[in-house]
Design an enzyme around this catalytic site. Structure first.
Site, PDB file in Angstrom:
ATOM      1  N   ALA A 134       7.924 -12.900 118.381  1.00  0.00           N
ATOM      2  CA  ALA A 134       7.698 -11.452 118.414  1.00  0.00           C
ATOM      3  C   ALA A 134       6.754 -11.028 119.533  1.00  0.00           C
ATOM      4  O   ALA A 134       6.073 -10.009 119.430  1.00  0.00           O
ATOM      5  CB  ALA A 134       7.158 -11.010 117.061  1.00  0.00           C
ATOM      6  N   ASN A 202       2.311 -18.344 113.894  1.00  0.00           N
ATOM      7  CA  ASN A 202       3.433 -18.649 114.792  1.00  0.00           C
ATOM      8  C   ASN A 202       3.223 -18.064 116.181  1.00  0.00           C
ATOM      9  O   ASN A 202       3.495 -18.712 117.192  1.00  0.00           O
ATOM     10  CB  ASN A 202       4.745 -18.151 114.186  1.00  0.00           C
ATOM     11  CG  ASN A 202       5.094 -18.925 112.930  1.00  0.00           C
ATOM     12  OD1 ASN A 202       5.143 -20.151 112.943  1.00  0.00           O
ATOM     13  ND2 ASN A 202       5.300 -18.224 111.828  1.00  0.00           N
ATOM     14  N   HIS A 232       1.459  -6.973 119.160  1.00  0.00           N
ATOM     15  CA  HIS A 232       0.786  -8.131 119.752  1.00  0.00           C
ATOM     16  C   HIS A 232       0.575  -7.843 121.240  1.00  0.00           C
ATOM     17  O   HIS A 232       1.545  -7.626 121.970  1.00  0.00           O
ATOM     18  CB  HIS A 232       1.642  -9.395 119.625  1.00  0.00           C
ATOM     19  CG  HIS A 232       1.950  -9.775 118.217  1.00  0.00           C
ATOM     20  ND1 HIS A 232       0.986 -10.190 117.315  1.00  0.00           N
ATOM     21  CD2 HIS A 232       3.117  -9.791 117.529  1.00  0.00           C
ATOM     22  CE1 HIS A 232       1.554 -10.459 116.151  1.00  0.00           C
ATOM     23  NE2 HIS A 232       2.839 -10.216 116.254  1.00  0.00           N
TER      24      HIS A 232
HETATM   25  N1  LIG Z   1       8.425 -18.296 115.469  1.00  0.00           N
HETATM   26  C1  LIG Z   1       8.276 -17.061 115.043  1.00  0.00           C
HETATM   27  O1  LIG Z   1       8.062 -16.136 115.801  1.00  0.00           O
HETATM   28  C2  LIG Z   1       8.401 -16.769 113.581  1.00  0.00           C
HETATM   29  C3  LIG Z   1       8.461 -15.444 113.117  1.00  0.00           C
HETATM   30  C4  LIG Z   1       8.591 -15.220 111.767  1.00  0.00           C
HETATM   31  C5  LIG Z   1       8.634 -16.273 110.873  1.00  0.00           C
HETATM   32  N2  LIG Z   1       8.559 -17.553 111.339  1.00  0.00           N
HETATM   33  C6  LIG Z   1       8.581 -18.709 110.433  1.00  0.00           C
HETATM   34  O2  LIG Z   1       9.927 -19.040 110.134  1.00  0.00           O
HETATM   35  C7  LIG Z   1      10.003 -19.634 108.850  1.00  0.00           C
HETATM   36  C8  LIG Z   1      11.079 -18.952 108.026  1.00  0.00           C
HETATM   37  O3  LIG Z   1      10.783 -17.579 107.873  1.00  0.00           O
HETATM   38  P1  LIG Z   1      11.663 -16.633 106.933  1.00  0.00           P
HETATM   39  O4  LIG Z   1      11.198 -15.247 107.185  1.00  0.00           O
HETATM   40  O5  LIG Z   1      13.102 -16.940 107.069  1.00  0.00           O
HETATM   41  O6  LIG Z   1      11.142 -17.123 105.492  1.00  0.00           O
HETATM   42  P2  LIG Z   1      11.877 -16.955 104.091  1.00  0.00           P
HETATM   43  O7  LIG Z   1      10.796 -17.098 103.073  1.00  0.00           O
HETATM   44  O8  LIG Z   1      12.715 -15.727 104.064  1.00  0.00           O
HETATM   45  O9  LIG Z   1      12.861 -18.221 103.995  1.00  0.00           O
HETATM   46  C9  LIG Z   1      12.411 -19.547 103.952  1.00  0.00           C
HETATM   47  C10 LIG Z   1      13.428 -20.360 103.134  1.00  0.00           C
HETATM   48  O10 LIG Z   1      13.057 -21.741 103.189  1.00  0.00           O
HETATM   49  C11 LIG Z   1      13.389 -22.335 101.928  1.00  0.00           C
HETATM   50  N3  LIG Z   1      12.662 -23.601 101.800  1.00  0.00           N
HETATM   51  C12 LIG Z   1      11.348 -23.800 101.561  1.00  0.00           C
HETATM   52  N4  LIG Z   1      11.070 -25.125 101.574  1.00  0.00           N
HETATM   53  C13 LIG Z   1      12.231 -25.761 101.854  1.00  0.00           C
HETATM   54  C14 LIG Z   1      12.590 -27.137 102.000  1.00  0.00           C
HETATM   55  N5  LIG Z   1      11.696 -28.114 101.889  1.00  0.00           N
HETATM   56  N6  LIG Z   1      13.883 -27.437 102.263  1.00  0.00           N
HETATM   57  C15 LIG Z   1      14.809 -26.456 102.378  1.00  0.00           C
HETATM   58  N7  LIG Z   1      14.537 -25.142 102.260  1.00  0.00           N
HETATM   59  C16 LIG Z   1      13.260 -24.793 101.990  1.00  0.00           C
HETATM   60  C17 LIG Z   1      13.001 -21.261 100.921  1.00  0.00           C
HETATM   61  O11 LIG Z   1      13.627 -21.474  99.682  1.00  0.00           O
HETATM   62  C18 LIG Z   1      13.487 -19.991 101.630  1.00  0.00           C
HETATM   63  O12 LIG Z   1      14.821 -19.657 101.285  1.00  0.00           O
HETATM   64  C19 LIG Z   1       8.590 -19.521 108.246  1.00  0.00           C
HETATM   65  O13 LIG Z   1       7.892 -20.742 108.399  1.00  0.00           O
HETATM   66  C20 LIG Z   1       7.926 -18.463 109.097  1.00  0.00           C
HETATM   67  O14 LIG Z   1       6.517 -18.665 109.203  1.00  0.00           O
HETATM   68  C21 LIG Z   1       8.459 -17.799 112.666  1.00  0.00           C
END
Ligand SMILES: NC(=O)c1ccc[n+]([C@@H]2O[C@H](COP(=O)([O-])OP(=O)(O)OC[C@H]3O[C@@H](n4cnc5c(N)ncnc54)[C@H](O)[C@@H]3O)[C@@H](O)[C@H]2O)c1
Length: 281
Positions: A134, A202, A232
């Site tokens: 982002a 992140n 940001h």
């Molecule tokens: N890089 C970036 O800019 C950025 C931005 C936003 C979010 N993220 C990260 O991306 C990731 C996902 O975000 P999201 O919004 O989709 O979250 P979310 O909560 O909507 O989805 C995460 C999913 O992972 C599943 N899960 C948890 N542990 C698991 C495992 N061991 N095996 C399989 N599935 C598992 C959960 O059941 C859930 O469905 C998070 O770690 C978040 O911090 C990164």
């Protein structure tokens, strides 16, 4: 613009496995067909919550691809899209690399000290893809990091309600309702910031990895009743000159904790992976 050959380019299809079928994993899975071309196909979904993978399968064109275990997913794909919120994400990605899979990593914060994982990828001859998320300017920060960087400041501004259940704010008894103008809640280094504001992890980790200058990164976190969106702002000063960027982010409808731009940057990263064309550094 540079052409980067794909190691799998000779295969007719590259099989994508979605690890984590929440907001980001689902959006990415839905976009593969439309954005990534005929070479890309989703062949595996895995989520520890089976309802999530079942729900996603209903909304995509690929059928019978739900896997019962992560191991099954690894056996059924060439590229893993990591989009989990798991405590052992580092180990999950490590297992994918050991199985010689390319990995798109969303949980960048888990790799802020991740030197060894990148070395492992190199040793295995596979790639770790990290979207810019982002924020803006990661391409320029990477280029600038080839020479001296003097300082980097990330200022994250969020509306007051964004801090309602933040432990750092509660421990310091900061009375959010008393805040009437822009107020800095935190000003410190990246290690302290990720402990106190894990939601910011992140963005901070992406800048730290891109700049290779974690120790020069200062994080400021601010709020105000006037802030309506998460923004940001990044300032970098170095031998190259000075750079300032700012994003004002709309949230992803499926998960208000995720910015839409973060999801779009992941889809774009995959698109470039499949096309073998990378624009920017
Ligand atoms: N890089 C970036 O800019 C950025 C931005 C936003 C979010 N993220 C990260 O991306 C990731 C996902 O975000 P999201 O919004 O989709 O979250 P979310 O909560 O909507 O989805 C995460 C999913 O992972 C599943 N899960 C948890 N542990 C698991 C495992 N061991 N095996 C399989 N599935 C598992 C959960 O059941 C859930 O469905 C998070 O770690 C978040 O911090 C990164």
């Amino acid at each position: 613009m540079s052409l980067s050959p794909l190691k799998n380019q000779t295969k007719s299809k590259i099989r994508v496995g979605i690890l984590g079928c929440g907001a980001i994993g689902s959006r990415i899975a839905k976009s593969i067909k439309t954005e990534c071309g005929p070479q890309a196909t989703v062949t595996a979904l895995f989520d520890i919550n089976p309802a999530k993978s079942e729900n996603l399968q209903k909304h995509i064109l690929y059928k019978n691809i739900i896997k019962k275990s992560y191991q099954d997913l690894l056996s059924s794909c060439d590229l893993v899209v990591e989009a989990v919120n798991a405590p052992d994400t580092y180990q999950l990605v490590r297992r994918a690399l050991l199985a010689k899979k390319d990995v798109l990593v969303m949980s960048v914060g888990k790799f802020i000290e991740g030197e060894s994982i990148f070395k492992l990828a190199q040793k295995q001859g596979v790639r770790v893809l990290i979207p810019s998320g982002a924020i803006a300017g990661i391409d320029a920060i990477k280029a600038a990091s080839l020479q001296r960087i003097d300082r980097i400041t990330l200022t994250t501004r969020k509306p007051i309600y964004g801090f309602a259940d933040n432990a750092f704010v509660q421990e310091r008894r900061i009375n959010l309702s008393q805040i009437k103008k822009e107020t800095i809640l935190f000003d410190g280094n990246v290690r302290e910031a990720v402990k106190c504001f894990p939601q910011n992890i992140n963005v901070a980790a992406t800048i730290a990895l891109a700049s290779n200058s974690k120790d020069k990164l200062r994080i400021r976190i601010a709020t105000s009743p006037e802030f309506k969106v998460n923004s940001h702002e990044i300032e970098v000063v170095g031998e190259f000159g000075r750079l300032v960027t700012k994003t004002e982010n709309v949230v992803c409808q499926d998960n208000p904790k995720t910015s839409l731009l973060a999801v779009l940057s992941a889809i774009r990263t995959l698109k470039e992976y499949f096309q073998g064309v990378k624009i920017g550094t």
